[in-house]
Design an enzyme around this catalytic site. Structure first.
Site, mmCIF file in Angstrom:
data_model
loop_
_atom_site.group_PDB
_atom_site.id
_atom_site.type_symbol
_atom_site.label_atom_id
_atom_site.label_comp_id
_atom_site.label_asym_id
_atom_site.label_seq_id
_atom_site.Cartn_x
_atom_site.Cartn_y
_atom_site.Cartn_z
ATOM 1 C CD GLN A 154 -3.377 0.684 2.271
ATOM 2 O OE1 GLN A 154 -3.548 1.512 2.697
ATOM 3 N NE2 GLN A 154 -3.421 -0.594 2.108
ATOM 4 C CB SER A 155 0.958 4.257 -1.833
ATOM 5 O OG SER A 155 2.004 3.544 -2.820
ATOM 6 N N GLY A 156 0.964 5.153 1.370
ATOM 7 C CA GLY A 156 0.596 6.036 2.539
ATOM 8 C C GLY A 156 0.546 7.461 1.816
ATOM 9 C CB THR A 157 0.321 10.806 3.428
ATOM 10 O OG1 THR A 157 -0.603 10.282 4.068
ATOM 11 C CG2 THR A 157 0.352 12.119 2.970
ATOM 12 C CB SER A 173 6.461 5.610 3.082
ATOM 13 O OG SER A 173 5.377 5.159 3.967
ATOM 14 C CB THR A 174 5.247 2.803 -1.440
ATOM 15 O OG1 THR A 174 4.873 3.986 -2.077
ATOM 16 C CG2 THR A 174 5.035 1.605 -2.225
ATOM 17 C CB VAL A 175 4.191 -0.537 3.050
ATOM 18 C CG1 VAL A 175 4.646 -1.619 3.817
ATOM 19 C CG2 VAL A 175 4.020 0.756 3.991
ATOM 20 C CE LYS A 180 6.373 4.535 7.007
ATOM 21 N NZ LYS A 180 5.500 4.726 8.163
ATOM 22 C CG ASP A 215 -1.756 9.380 12.623
ATOM 23 O OD1 ASP A 215 -3.206 9.701 12.619
ATOM 24 O OD2 ASP A 215 -1.355 9.155 11.400
HETATM 25 N N1 LIG Z 1 4.468 -4.101 8.726
HETATM 26 C C1 LIG Z 1 3.555 -4.090 7.745
HETATM 27 N N2 LIG Z 1 2.751 -5.206 7.354
HETATM 28 C C2 LIG Z 1 1.800 -5.173 6.316
HETATM 29 N N3 LIG Z 1 1.197 -4.273 5.965
HETATM 30 C C3 LIG Z 1 2.076 -2.879 6.575
HETATM 31 C C4 LIG Z 1 2.851 -2.613 7.378
HETATM 32 N N4 LIG Z 1 3.307 -1.472 7.448
HETATM 33 C C5 LIG Z 1 2.322 -0.780 6.805
HETATM 34 N N5 LIG Z 1 1.427 -1.639 6.201
HETATM 35 C C6 LIG Z 1 0.381 -1.228 5.083
HETATM 36 O O1 LIG Z 1 0.933 -0.029 4.795
HETATM 37 C C7 LIG Z 1 -0.098 1.045 4.815
HETATM 38 C C8 LIG Z 1 0.766 2.250 5.134
HETATM 39 O O2 LIG Z 1 1.696 2.304 6.077
HETATM 40 P P1 LIG Z 1 2.098 3.405 6.975
HETATM 41 O O3 LIG Z 1 0.668 4.237 7.744
HETATM 42 O O4 LIG Z 1 3.150 2.998 7.813
HETATM 43 O O5 LIG Z 1 2.525 4.463 5.831
HETATM 44 P P2 LIG Z 1 2.492 6.403 5.748
HETATM 45 O O6 LIG Z 1 3.000 6.859 4.605
HETATM 46 O O7 LIG Z 1 2.957 6.486 7.062
HETATM 47 O O8 LIG Z 1 1.037 6.441 5.904
HETATM 48 P P3 LIG Z 1 0.143 7.622 6.388
HETATM 49 O O9 LIG Z 1 1.000 8.838 6.617
HETATM 50 O O10 LIG Z 1 -0.877 7.867 4.961
HETATM 51 O O11 LIG Z 1 -0.711 7.146 7.461
HETATM 52 C C9 LIG Z 1 -0.901 0.737 6.254
HETATM 53 O O12 LIG Z 1 -2.155 1.151 6.392
HETATM 54 C C10 LIG Z 1 -0.938 -0.896 6.042
HETATM 55 O O13 LIG Z 1 -1.936 -1.249 5.297
#
Ligand SMILES: Nc1ncnc2c1ncn2[C@@H]1O[C@H](COP(=O)(O)OP(=O)(O)OP(=O)(O)O)[C@@H](O)[C@H]1O
Length: 369
Positions: A9-12, A14-16, A31, A133
């Site tokens: 998934q991609s968050g704001t 990063s991409t995981v 991440k 958060d």
């Molecule tokens: N360790 C993990 N195992 C499985 N899925 C994960 C893991 N870490 C993150 N994810 C998936 O990736 C998504 C985004 O991760 P994360 O929230 O850490 O990123 P972000 O860029 O900080 O997101 P945002 O700032 O938009 O909340 C999570 O909502 C989850 O669905």
């Protein structure tokens, strides 16, 4: 050392990715954050927090950091991999499967999830870290039905803060909003140095309550769009005046108001209320009971000091005790009676257009639960 397998998934920021680690001999999550999307200071903060949480004695309900590296363009955090993703997506899938007559095949245990989340939060607080958060998207689920609190990118190593607009609006505590609206609780705060400090642990308690509310009702207690921020802040005032009337009016009444004497219709209207995935919340009156506990212990508006995760846990434990409402031997009619007793106590100060008189206590023909 790490073989990327697929994006999760991609968050704001990063991409995981799911990946295989030859070093750890297990699946991991990578991440990956492009450097242009975050500042070095923010990344250092997240790294420091993760290092502290993952060090000598990591916690089973916190998603640990296994490794960290960087190149010219990216920061890469190597995390424990959680097979079932986050609770928001998980519930979305489960919700589309479940019906009253045929609950979702994916059944999870609410009491266990609450206990594990509280344990993770209190572990972090004992190390001086507030998450800031907490929301369903940041609660990851393992294949064994355990949860792990993730995404510590907004965390702070302090019990006090005067940062505003940190976290996710729908789940943020009232005192973390700064607003141009001059109302009782939220004065405009331009000069940060003179802004009052709030307790970051208590703001986590609020977000925990808002998260569990979402898990039980399948809907956010407070939904906000940037353009409607003023209304959002008014919602806090309205909620504070009478939380039960607020929830009753927005969530309970629309679901119970029609056909409550006919069990078929009652079940149909309740279908929107819950996810049919909680094996230990067998009917909607359990949801209301849990909701009342949250209002009493976590969702306090202007008096943040009254929020207590310890009281919340104690009340949750006793609700699931033998002969209490969540116990399977507690009859359905007794649950209805209890709901009526708990919720109608607070209805006297309800708004005038709030038609309690049209809503009669349901009495089921037979106790089928
Ligand atoms: N360790 C993990 N195992 C499985 N899925 C994960 C893991 N870490 C993150 N994810 C998936 O990736 C998504 C985004 O991760 P994360 O929230 O850490 O990123 P972000 O860029 O900080 O997101 P945002 O700032 O938009 O909340 C999570 O909502 C989850 O669905």
């Amino acid at each position: 050392m790490y073989t990327k397998l697929r994006p999760i998934q991609s968050g704001t920021f990063s991409t995981v990715y799911k990946a295989w680690s030859t070093h750890h001999n297990r699946y991991v999550a990578l991440k990956i954050t492009p450097k242009y999307k975050t500042s070095e200071a923010n990344m250092k903060n997240e790294y420091d927090v993760m290092k502290k949480l993952s060090s000598y004695k990591s916690h089973p309900n916190i998603c640990s950091m296994l490794d960290f590296y960087t190149d010219d363009s990216y920061y890469v955090m190597v995390l424990e991999y959680c097979e079932c993703g986050d609770l928001y997506d998980f519930l979305d899938i489960a919700k589309s499967q479940g019906t009253p007559s045929s609950p979702s095949l994916i059944q999870i245990d609410m009491q266990r999830i609450i206990k594990q989340l509280c344990s993770a939060i209190s572990f972090a607080h004992s190390l001086g870290i507030a998450h800031r958060d907490i929301k369903p998207e940041n609660v990851l689920l393992t294949i064994n039905g355990d949860v792990k609190l993730a995404d510590w990118g907004h965390a702070i190593q302090s019990s006090k803060s005067n940062d505003f607009q940190i976290g996710t609006d729908n789940y943020r505590a009232p005192e973390t909003f700064s607003s141009p609206v001059d109302n009782s609780c939220y004065k405009k705060r331009l000069d940060k140095s003179s802004a009052p400090l709030y307790n970051t642990y208590k703001t986590d308690y609020w977000s925990l309550g808002a998260t569990i509310f979402y898990l039980t009702f399948g809907d956010c207690l407070f939904r906000v769009s940037k353009s409607k921020m003023t209304q959002h802040l008014k919602n806090f005032d309205e909620f504070e005046k009478n939380p039960f009337a607020f929830i009753y009016q927005k969530y309970v009444q629309p679901r119970l108001a029609c056909g409550y004497n006919d069990e078929g219709n009652l079940q149909e209207s309740l279908q929107q209320t819950r996810q049919f995935v909680w094996q230990d919340l067998p009917d909607v009156y359990d949801v209301f009971h849990l909701c009342k506990i949250m209002v009493d212990t976590l969702l306090r508006v202007s008096n943040a000091d009254e929020r207590s995760m310890e009281n919340f846990m104690n009340q949750v434990d006793s609700a699931w005790n033998k002969d209490s409402s969540m116990d399977s031997s507690f009859s359905y009619q007794s649950k209805i009676d209890l709901f009526w007793e708990q919720w109608s106590v607070n209805t006297e100060s309800a708004p005038v257009n709030f038609q309690f008189k049209n809503f009669e206590k349901p009495c089921l023909v037979q106790d089928s639960k």
